[in-house]
Design an enzyme around this catalytic site. Structure first.
Site, mmCIF file in Angstrom:
data_model
loop_
_atom_site.group_PDB
_atom_site.id
_atom_site.type_symbol
_atom_site.label_atom_id
_atom_site.label_comp_id
_atom_site.label_asym_id
_atom_site.label_seq_id
_atom_site.Cartn_x
_atom_site.Cartn_y
_atom_site.Cartn_z
ATOM 1 N N GLY A 38 -11.687 -10.360 4.925
ATOM 2 C CA GLY A 38 -12.025 -11.329 3.870
ATOM 3 C C GLY A 38 -13.446 -11.279 3.353
ATOM 4 O O GLY A 38 -13.710 -11.699 2.223
ATOM 5 N N ASP A 94 -15.730 -15.032 4.933
ATOM 6 C CA ASP A 94 -15.348 -15.537 3.615
ATOM 7 C C ASP A 94 -15.305 -17.062 3.574
ATOM 8 O O ASP A 94 -15.830 -17.679 2.659
ATOM 9 C CB ASP A 94 -14.002 -14.939 3.162
ATOM 10 C CG ASP A 94 -12.895 -15.056 4.216
ATOM 11 O OD1 ASP A 94 -13.131 -15.635 5.302
ATOM 12 O OD2 ASP A 94 -11.779 -14.564 3.953
ATOM 13 N N ASP A 97 -12.842 -22.723 7.626
ATOM 14 C CA ASP A 97 -11.728 -23.651 7.407
ATOM 15 C C ASP A 97 -11.650 -24.561 8.636
ATOM 16 O O ASP A 97 -12.404 -25.522 8.732
ATOM 17 C CB ASP A 97 -10.454 -22.823 7.174
ATOM 18 C CG ASP A 97 -9.229 -23.659 6.875
ATOM 19 O OD1 ASP A 97 -9.389 -24.812 6.438
ATOM 20 O OD2 ASP A 97 -8.102 -23.176 7.065
ATOM 21 N N LYS A 125 -14.363 -25.391 3.548
ATOM 22 C CA LYS A 125 -13.373 -26.374 3.096
ATOM 23 C C LYS A 125 -13.717 -27.725 3.696
ATOM 24 O O LYS A 125 -13.874 -27.841 4.906
ATOM 25 C CB LYS A 125 -11.986 -25.956 3.563
ATOM 26 C CG LYS A 125 -11.128 -25.378 2.474
ATOM 27 C CD LYS A 125 -9.716 -25.215 2.963
ATOM 28 C CE LYS A 125 -9.216 -23.835 2.617
ATOM 29 N NZ LYS A 125 -7.844 -23.612 3.074
ATOM 30 N N PHE A 146 -5.655 -24.206 -0.798
ATOM 31 C CA PHE A 146 -5.582 -22.809 -0.373
ATOM 32 C C PHE A 146 -6.106 -21.926 -1.490
ATOM 33 O O PHE A 146 -5.621 -21.979 -2.618
ATOM 34 C CB PHE A 146 -4.158 -22.407 0.009
ATOM 35 C CG PHE A 146 -4.125 -21.108 0.756
ATOM 36 C CD1 PHE A 146 -4.413 -21.068 2.115
ATOM 37 C CD2 PHE A 146 -3.860 -19.918 0.096
ATOM 38 C CE1 PHE A 146 -4.428 -19.860 2.813
ATOM 39 C CE2 PHE A 146 -3.871 -18.705 0.787
ATOM 40 C CZ PHE A 146 -4.154 -18.675 2.144
ATOM 41 N N VAL A 147 -7.121 -21.117 -1.187
ATOM 42 C CA VAL A 147 -7.781 -20.329 -2.229
ATOM 43 C C VAL A 147 -7.606 -18.825 -1.995
ATOM 44 O O VAL A 147 -7.444 -18.378 -0.865
ATOM 45 C CB VAL A 147 -9.281 -20.663 -2.327
ATOM 46 C CG1 VAL A 147 -9.486 -22.045 -2.917
ATOM 47 C CG2 VAL A 147 -9.971 -20.547 -0.968
ATOM 48 N N ASP A 153 -7.321 -13.701 0.707
ATOM 49 C CA ASP A 153 -5.967 -13.250 0.404
ATOM 50 C C ASP A 153 -4.918 -14.314 0.648
ATOM 51 O O ASP A 153 -5.142 -15.298 1.363
ATOM 52 C CB ASP A 153 -5.610 -12.052 1.302
ATOM 53 C CG ASP A 153 -5.349 -12.483 2.753
ATOM 54 O OD1 ASP A 153 -6.263 -13.069 3.364
ATOM 55 O OD2 ASP A 153 -4.217 -12.270 3.250
ATOM 56 N N ARG A 159 -7.002 -10.182 -3.086
ATOM 57 C CA ARG A 159 -8.388 -10.056 -2.628
ATOM 58 C C ARG A 159 -9.325 -9.524 -3.705
ATOM 59 O O ARG A 159 -10.530 -9.743 -3.670
ATOM 60 C CB ARG A 159 -8.471 -9.097 -1.431
ATOM 61 C CG ARG A 159 -7.825 -9.602 -0.159
ATOM 62 C CD ARG A 159 -8.287 -8.749 1.013
ATOM 63 N NE ARG A 159 -7.416 -8.853 2.166
ATOM 64 C CZ ARG A 159 -7.530 -9.780 3.117
ATOM 65 N NH1 ARG A 159 -8.459 -10.704 3.020
ATOM 66 N NH2 ARG A 159 -6.717 -9.800 4.139
HETATM 67 P P1 IMP Z 1 -10.564 -20.814 10.382
HETATM 68 O O1 IMP Z 1 -10.505 -20.107 11.710
HETATM 69 O O2 IMP Z 1 -9.521 -21.889 10.276
HETATM 70 O O3 IMP Z 1 -11.928 -21.317 10.024
HETATM 71 O O4 IMP Z 1 -10.085 -19.798 9.306
HETATM 72 C C1 IMP Z 1 -10.863 -18.803 8.866
HETATM 73 C C2 IMP Z 1 -10.023 -17.685 8.315
HETATM 74 O O5 IMP Z 1 -8.760 -18.156 7.808
HETATM 75 C C3 IMP Z 1 -10.719 -17.071 7.148
HETATM 76 O O6 IMP Z 1 -11.519 -15.976 7.554
HETATM 77 C C4 IMP Z 1 -9.584 -16.663 6.240
HETATM 78 O O7 IMP Z 1 -9.137 -15.376 6.593
HETATM 79 C C5 IMP Z 1 -8.479 -17.612 6.542
HETATM 80 N N1 IMP Z 1 -8.384 -18.733 5.560
HETATM 81 C C6 IMP Z 1 -8.658 -20.024 5.749
HETATM 82 N N2 IMP Z 1 -8.469 -20.744 4.632
HETATM 83 C C7 IMP Z 1 -8.062 -19.866 3.696
HETATM 84 C C8 IMP Z 1 -7.717 -20.005 2.296
HETATM 85 O O8 IMP Z 1 -7.748 -21.075 1.667
HETATM 86 N N3 IMP Z 1 -7.347 -18.854 1.663
HETATM 87 C C9 IMP Z 1 -7.301 -17.646 2.286
HETATM 88 N N4 IMP Z 1 -7.632 -17.471 3.579
HETATM 89 C C10 IMP Z 1 -8.004 -18.576 4.275
HETATM 90 MG MG MG Z 2 -10.064 -13.620 6.857
#
Ligand code: IMP
Ligand code: MG
Length: 178
Positions: A38, A94, A97, A125, A146-147, A153, A159
């Site tokens: 990402g 990227d 979340d 987010k 969701f982006v 992606d 991407r």
């Molecule tokens: P986290 O572990 O929940 O913080 O998620 C991080 C990873 O989830 C990022 O590196 C992305 O690959 C993916 N991700 C989280 N939210 C999104 C979204 O809205 N769109 C696309 N990928 C996301």
């Molecule tokens: Mg990722």
């Protein structure tokens, strides 16, 4: 699909981020580690704006999202990671979340003995975090949608979009490239 951040807005955000980083590290050598896949577009744009002695490497994380937009178990592959012992390291991802990905990566990379370890993300987010850490640098805060685009992606599609767009429930249900 609804555009959330235009190419111009992203360019501005990365310019601000690069200015902060150049100021923070001054002339100290920095090792930028991009989280695949990402962060690849962000890393490519960011490093060209950093006026610092620079090394670049990557680490891979897979979260087995599959069709779902909620995260699954994490698998970290650090076989491509350069030696970071004694170096100032900036981890670049990227999006922040739930925060589990960055929290796990930071924990694992600390064991490799960098002299400092900070993190930067394009997007955070709002209202989703489940961990106590925060990224040190955030270019943009976004609502809980969701982006895709600019490296992000949905099932490996989108991407390459030069902007960031939000997918609505119909887009998600239809699947990518439908
Ligand atoms: P986290 O572990 O929940 O913080 O998620 C991080 C990873 O989830 C990022 O590196 C992305 O690959 C993916 N991700 C989280 N939210 C999104 C979204 O809205 N769109 C696309 N990928 C996301
Ligand atoms: Mg990722």
């Amino acid at each position: 699909m609804k555009q959330l951040l235009s190419e111009d807005e992203i360019r501005g955000g990365i310019h601000r981020l690069a200015a902060q980083l150049t100021e923070r590290y001054r002339d100290r050598p920095l090792t930028v580690i991009g989280v695949l896949t990402g962060s690849m577009v962000l890393v490519a744009d960011l490093i060209r704006q950093l006026d610092l002695p620079l090394r670049v490497g990557v680490i891979q994380v897979r979260s087995y999202r599959g069709a779902a937009t909620t995260p699954g178990p994490l698998e970290i592959n650090d076989s491509m990671l350069p030696d970071i012992r004694g170096r100032d390291v900036l981890l670049v991802d990227d999006i922040f979340d739930t925060g589990h990905t960055l929290a796990r990566l930071i924990e694992q990379m600390h064991e490799l003995g960098p002299s400092s370890l900070r993190s930067a993300v394009l997007l955070r987010k709002l209202g989703r975090q489940q961990v106590s850490i925060e990224p040190d640098y955030v270019a943009f805060n976004i609502p809980d949608v969701f982006v895709v685009g600019y490296g992000l992606d949905y099932q490996d599609a989108y991407r390459h979009l030069p902007y960031v767009a939000a997918l609505d429930d119909d887009d998600l249900a239809a699947g990518p490239l439908a």
